[in-house]
Design an enzyme around this catalytic site. Structure first.
Site, PDB file in Angstrom:
ATOM      1  N   ASP A 113      34.720  47.829  34.588  1.00 29.50           N
ATOM      2  CA  ASP A 113      35.619  47.287  35.608  1.00 29.50           C
ATOM      3  C   ASP A 113      35.203  47.826  36.969  1.00 29.50           C
ATOM      4  O   ASP A 113      34.024  48.085  37.202  1.00 29.50           O
ATOM      5  CB  ASP A 113      37.067  47.662  35.268  1.00 29.50           C
ATOM      6  CG  ASP A 113      38.070  46.608  35.697  1.00 29.50           C
ATOM      7  OD1 ASP A 113      38.289  46.468  36.906  1.00 29.50           O
ATOM      8  OD2 ASP A 113      38.639  45.921  34.825  1.00 29.50           O
ATOM      9  N   HIS A 134      41.554  47.480  40.769  1.00 29.58           N
ATOM     10  CA  HIS A 134      41.771  46.718  39.541  1.00 29.58           C
ATOM     11  C   HIS A 134      41.601  47.578  38.292  1.00 29.58           C
ATOM     12  O   HIS A 134      42.430  47.576  37.384  1.00 29.58           O
ATOM     13  CB  HIS A 134      40.799  45.539  39.520  1.00 29.58           C
ATOM     14  CG  HIS A 134      40.969  44.597  38.372  1.00 29.58           C
ATOM     15  ND1 HIS A 134      40.325  44.772  37.164  1.00 29.58           N
ATOM     16  CD2 HIS A 134      41.686  43.451  38.248  1.00 29.58           C
ATOM     17  CE1 HIS A 134      40.644  43.786  36.339  1.00 29.58           C
ATOM     18  NE2 HIS A 134      41.475  42.970  36.983  1.00 29.58           N
ATOM     19  N   SER A 155      44.086  39.596  32.918  1.00 29.90           N
ATOM     20  CA  SER A 155      43.562  40.961  32.975  1.00 29.90           C
ATOM     21  C   SER A 155      44.537  41.931  32.332  1.00 29.90           C
ATOM     22  O   SER A 155      44.184  42.740  31.472  1.00 29.90           O
ATOM     23  CB  SER A 155      43.343  41.394  34.427  1.00 29.90           C
ATOM     24  OG  SER A 155      42.162  40.903  34.968  1.00 29.90           O
TER      25      SER A 155
END
Length: 594
Positions: A159, A197, A399
């Protein structure tokens, strides 16, 4: 996936003191009569009033309002209430209806911030874990007599990095793999989440506040991820602006496979909360082949289907690979009950051939915030204004749903370490809660119920899909997602990786199946980084929020221009010269960090 649509935050409504129902009814029925329309029979005086209906079941309360001739005007889910306009004659019936706790007048109100509470927010991890059964699993025991909280299971997170904020800063919680992002050369950003994120996903998978005592994981006063004692292996690929090439992602997957059995790692789960819009056959696509190789070598790969919504007929790559667990996002619709849940309007529908295998919570999910990150700066409404510590952030998308399922897989693998990836997938898909009002294609087998999966017998199950070959093109795997020279706008295209090396799919695909693509720090013929990644883990002394000023990653540190003739020479790796194009818009950022 992180192409997100708007969530919400709600401030508490301070309602005046409750009047008695009898007094309220009396006052309303003395109002002037409303004349009947011509040609109708007057039914007597009717006075409508605005009320706040506190509920135990939101859907039932809305039906009760409609049954007495009223109209719901607003949902106030944070305080378990709805605002409605109802006739005075229906007040008594409404107050005693199923699903209704109280009915009070909606007088003049004022807004004030109320302290956020996990147990009153249906999108908090506390509520999500209560609904999907994770809290019940935490009370179970594994073969060694330990509670099932993910102990000993490694979850690799490819990520935008992980920052050791509270909830992820305990010694040994996060182990840094290689930083394969464009920010790797800068010590101040190496491994850390400048985008925001990855940390959000990490919190969902395995966050655990240092105040959480063993056996008290269900305390709503603390932040606890789905598998709070799992180990997170941080493999950073995305920079602060979302810039990443698909070759970096493939290299990261290959590294995870090569190091899955390293001491202290035991990587059994791989979380990929992103994807590309590659249109290649998944049997040929290199990204698809990479995840299938990981699956065949014993790693449960959990992938987001995408955030292209209910009209999209093609899931993202590598969710298109039939072996991996493809996850869609569910919307709880503001209630604690799961029978009225639907597929989130962001979740890719897919087709009858390939769609989400199952769903997990993905709407307005509350997880950990990285102060000063790209998301934090650009989507400030994602912060919870009523959170006194200002450490939480809300986001929607597949996600988040993918991270929930990765945590669930870690719980199963602690409980039964001999499970194969196929058996984990079968357990999760055959024990779901059905969704009677949801679209049957995009909902897959239904919504995750990890308690039911943990209680089910081990299935004898082997998937028999045709094997992938991985001989497609690197350019095809990118789809429309490219990075570019920020000065000239020239994009990285064709059969070259991020280091400028030529791509030989036949050589790479064979090596991927036997975990031989990495040799020390060399991948695809170029040295990317050192070979001693796996032994490093954080302590709380290695990170300070004071570093995150919002100017650290503006580009000033990497201003030299090294792109030439659309080929990046590997010798210029020390300078960050790329910027995100469509990858960021599709899979890392969006409008739902609110």
């Amino acid at each position: 996936m992180a192409v997100l649509r708007p969530g919400r935050w709600v401030r508490h409504l301070a309602v005046p003191a409750v009047a008695s129902l009898a007094a309220l009814t009396t006052a309303l029925t003395t109002a002037p009569a409303i004349p009947a329309a011509a040609g109708t029979v007057a039914a007597g005086p009717r006075a409508d009033t605005d009320v706040i209906v506190a509920y135990t079941d939101a859907a039932a309360a809305e039906r009760a309002v409609a049954a007495v001739g009223g109209t719901t005007t607003r949902r106030l889910d944070l305080v378990d209430s709805i605002a409605a306009t109802v006739p005075a004659s229906g007040l008594r019936g409404l107050a005693t209806a199923s699903g209704v706790r109280t009915v009070t007048p909606d007088g003049s109100v004022r807004l004030k911030a109320a302290r956020w509470r996990a147990d009153t927010d249906e999108n908090s991890l506390y509520s999500i874990e209560a609904g999907n059964g994770a809290q019940r699993v935490w009370t179970m025991k594994d073969a060694a007599g330990r509670t099932v909280t993910g102990k000993g299971v490694g979850v690799a997170l490819i990520d935008s990095g992980i920052s050791p904020v509270e909830g992820l800063n305990a010694p040994g919680k996060v182990v840094n793999g290689p930083d394969l992002s464009l920010e790797a050369p800068a010590v101040v950003t190496r491994h850390l989440d400048t985008f925001g994120h990855g940390t959000h996903m990490a919190g969902i998978i395995a966050g655990r506040d240092t105040a959480v005592r063993a056996g008290y994981e269900s305390d709503p006063r603390n932040f606890t991820g789905v598998a709070p004692d799992a180990t997170l292996i941080n493999v950073k690929v995305a920079a602060a602006d979302g810039a990443v090439d698909v070759s970096q992602v493939i290299a990261a997957i290959d590294w995870v496979v090569a190091h899955r059995n390293d001491a202290g790692l035991n990587i059994r789960v791989l979380n990929l909360s992103f994807g590309t819009d590659s249109a290649q056959d998944p049997r040929l696509d290199p990204l698809s082949h990479a995840v299938e190789a990981a699956w065949r070598l014993g790693i449960v790969v959990v992938v987001a289907v995408g955030n292209d919504g209910p009209t999209a007929t093609r899931v993202s790559m590598p969710a298109a690979n039939p072996y991996v667990i493809a996850v869609g996002g569910a919307d709880p619709r503001g209630t604690a009950v799961r029978t009225d849940d639907i597929v989130g309007d962001f979740s890719t529908r897919g087709s009858a051939t390939r769609h989400a295998d199952l769903l997990a919570a993905g709407k307005s999910v509350v997880s950990l915030r990285v102060p000063g990150s790209y998301i934090d700066i650009n989507y400030p409404t994602g912060r919870l204004p009523s959170d006194p510590a200002q450490r939480l952030f809300r986001g929607s998308g597949t996600s988040q749903a993918t991270a929930v399922v990765s945590g669930a897989a870690a719980l199963l693998l602690q409980q039964r370490p001999t499970l194969t990836p196929d058996q984990v997938k079968r357990l999760l898909m055959t024990t779901t809660d059905k969704m009677p009002t949801a679209d049957p294609i995009s909902a897959g087998e239904g919504q995750l119920n990890i308690a039911a999966a943990a209680a089910a017998p081990t299935p004898a199950y082997v998937q028999t899909w045709p094997a992938s070959r991985g001989t497609g093109t690197l350019e095809g795997a990118r789809g429309s997602a490219h990075i570019a020279d920020p000065v000239t706008g020239v994009e990285l295209r064709g059969e070259r990786d991020i280091m400028g090396s030529s791509w030989n799919p036949g050589v790479w695909s064979a090596a991927a199946l036997t975990a031989r693509t990495w040799s020390g720090g060399v991948w695809n013929g170029r040295t990317w980084s050192g070979s001693s990644w796996s032994g490093y883990s954080w302590t709380s002394r290695t990170w300070s929020s004071a570093l995150w000023t919002g100017t650290t990653w503006t580009g000033a540190l990497w201003s030299s221009r090294t792109w030439s003739d659309a080929v990046w020479d590997g010798r210029t790796w020390s300078a960050r010269t790329w910027s995100a194009r469509t990858w960021s818009a599709r899979t890392w950022s969006g409008s739902c960090w609110t």
